[in-house]
Design an enzyme around this catalytic site. Sequence first.
Site, PDB file in Angstrom:
ATOM      1  CD  GLU A 171      -3.157   0.774   0.483  1.00 55.90           C
ATOM      2  OE1 GLU A 171      -2.581   1.807   0.042  1.00 55.90           O
ATOM      3  OE2 GLU A 171      -4.393   0.650   0.483  1.00 55.90           O
ATOM      4  NE  ARG A 178      -5.120  -2.775   9.199  1.00 58.85           N
ATOM      5  CZ  ARG A 178      -5.189  -2.137   8.030  1.00 58.85           C
ATOM      6  NH1 ARG A 178      -4.696  -0.914   7.920  1.00 58.85           N
ATOM      7  NH2 ARG A 178      -5.741  -2.697   6.976  1.00 58.85           N
ATOM      8  CG  ASN A 234      -6.325   1.655   5.716  1.00 63.70           C
ATOM      9  OD1 ASN A 234      -5.559   0.685   5.612  1.00 63.70           O
ATOM     10  ND2 ASN A 234      -7.246   1.916   4.817  1.00 63.70           N
ATOM     11  CG  ASN A 236      -8.598   2.830   1.634  1.00 69.25           C
ATOM     12  OD1 ASN A 236      -7.373   2.801   1.674  1.00 69.25           O
ATOM     13  ND2 ASN A 236      -9.321   1.729   1.703  1.00 69.25           N
ATOM     14  CG  ASP A 250      -7.482   0.410  -1.299  1.00 68.10           C
ATOM     15  OD1 ASP A 250      -6.858   1.182  -0.550  1.00 68.10           O
ATOM     16  OD2 ASP A 250      -7.574  -0.808  -1.061  1.00 68.10           O
TER      17      ASP A 250
END
Length: 307
Positions: free
Chosen positions: A18, A118, A120, A165, A213
Amino acid sequence: MLHLRAVPCSPLPGRLTEGPLWDDRRQELLWVDIPEGLVHRAALTDGRDGSDGSEEHDLALLATLRFDRPVGAVALCASGALLVAAGASFLRVEEDRPVAEAVELAAAEFPDDGLPRRMNDAAVDPAGRLLAGTMAFDESPGAGALYRLDGDGLVTLLDSVSISNGLGWSPDGSRLYYADSPTGRVDVFAYDPETGALSDRRPFAVLDRGVPDGLTVDSEGRVWVAVWGGGEVLAFTPEGTLHARVEVPASHVTSCAFAGPARDVLVITTATAGLDEERLRAEPDAGRLFVCRPGATGLPTTPYADR
């Protein structure tokens, strides 16, 4: 509309790669593997002609930082350090010092409801503030949030987010593009470059398959969106019209960024996470990074203002 195809680079597959990020100062690419707690740095080779006539690039891995918790994103700091969103914390890491000596700048206060969460995706705005989002490990609806970190501390901008995101700004900094993935769309806010305040949220682009995303914005204001479950990156004009479709031979496309000395190479990250054995056999390059040259250039990478 442009139809393009991305080709794989050399690094071995990751579980959930990512957050690609081009370091203009060092002319290197950074990205993370979230569940493995890794931050990678690599050199991007010059393009060469592939067997099908397309231009190919390779990434030569230079270094990897390993953390004891999931790493959602990495950002550059004005001081030359790295800012890593890991677990619930924002860590300032000197690259020539051990990870164990990282300094915690702030930490999100997660609700005491027993639901693990968590960090991102994250990105730095044109004024040097970091925006970073969270999510629950089990993707529970509404369990995440969007935060802003700057010299005054950590502020919650949005709550009741499911999977925070993609983040990106228009070239003049007056618009923020944002994806809460399960909504199936990218939204746009009016953004105050002076204060970092958000207002006037509205839908910008609705996807016809998969979910949005990570994303990036090019120098013409077009928004390039990685489509998880769609095997593609879609580019939209500032008006929300579809401009380009980049085919990626991996269904779980996670993010994208412009890289290279001219910032004209689109680097795309993908994942093996969530793929069963049959899909993994059908997608042998899943989890790797991909590249294409789409005829656009990216904006300069803004560092976090830590000095």
